[in-house]
Design a protein around this motif. Sequence first.
Motif, PDB file in Angstrom:
ATOM      1  N   LEU A   1       3.324  -8.846   1.593  1.00  0.00           N
ATOM      2  CA  LEU A   1       2.858  -8.671   0.263  1.00  0.00           C
ATOM      3  C   LEU A   1       3.864  -9.102  -0.597  1.00  0.00           C
ATOM      4  O   LEU A   1       5.179  -8.943  -0.379  1.00  0.00           O
ATOM      5  CB  LEU A   1       2.659  -7.303   0.012  1.00  0.00           C
TER       6      LEU A   1
ATOM      7  N   ARG B   1       4.193  -8.196  -6.858  1.00  0.00           N
ATOM      8  CA  ARG B   1       2.827  -7.788  -7.661  1.00  0.00           C
ATOM      9  C   ARG B   1       1.948  -6.892  -6.549  1.00  0.00           C
ATOM     10  O   ARG B   1       1.422  -5.955  -6.928  1.00  0.00           O
ATOM     11  CB  ARG B   1       2.219  -8.823  -8.470  1.00  0.00           C
ATOM     12  N   GLU B   2       1.665  -7.626  -5.462  1.00  0.00           N
ATOM     13  CA  GLU B   2       0.755  -6.916  -4.306  1.00  0.00           C
ATOM     14  C   GLU B   2       1.595  -5.696  -4.023  1.00  0.00           C
ATOM     15  O   GLU B   2       0.442  -4.578  -3.777  1.00  0.00           O
ATOM     16  CB  GLU B   2       0.462  -7.771  -3.385  1.00  0.00           C
TER      17      GLU B   2
ATOM     18  N   TRP C   1      -0.528  -2.030  -4.375  1.00  0.00           N
ATOM     19  CA  TRP C   1      -0.484  -1.116  -3.341  1.00  0.00           C
ATOM     20  C   TRP C   1      -0.026   0.415  -3.442  1.00  0.00           C
ATOM     21  O   TRP C   1      -0.643   1.332  -3.331  1.00  0.00           O
ATOM     22  CB  TRP C   1      -0.024  -1.895  -1.905  1.00  0.00           C
TER      23      TRP C   1
END
Length: 152
Positions: free
Chosen positions: A7, A10-11, A15
């Motif tokens: 990830l 941003r990801e 999450w």
Amino acid sequence: MTEPRWLDDREMAVWTSFLAASHLVARRVEQQLKEDAGLSHPQYEILVHLSGAPGGELRMTELADLLVTSKSGLSYQVGQLEKAGFVRRRSCPTDDRGVIAGLTGQGREKLRDAAPGHVAAVRETLIDVLTRDQLAVLAEGLGAVGRRLRGG
């Protein structure tokens, strides 16, 4: 072996924000229902689904699919609601193995009493925190996740 797709920042932020928010909202809603109505969140959702079903009844398998829960977990929750007089179970007339759960008058009354506090908690912890645009994006995004995980 291929390298995992790690990830990015941003990801990872999405999450971790999703995890924190979903746990905190779930905890607050569960607490509100226990304190104000003496119900667990799954029990409340069972009453909601039964109240919206034709005749206030659903097969247990349909109810488990709607609640995204195991049949054993559902059986336990329905058993608790049955002991309280909010739900009744009966055999399915068209399938010897099938069981139908039905909402009782007492269950309908319990739902009517519990709903205002539940809706207020949902508004306070989630809905009223977000703008209309954020709600639309969240509904679209989480809807896509749900459809994919359900195989649709």
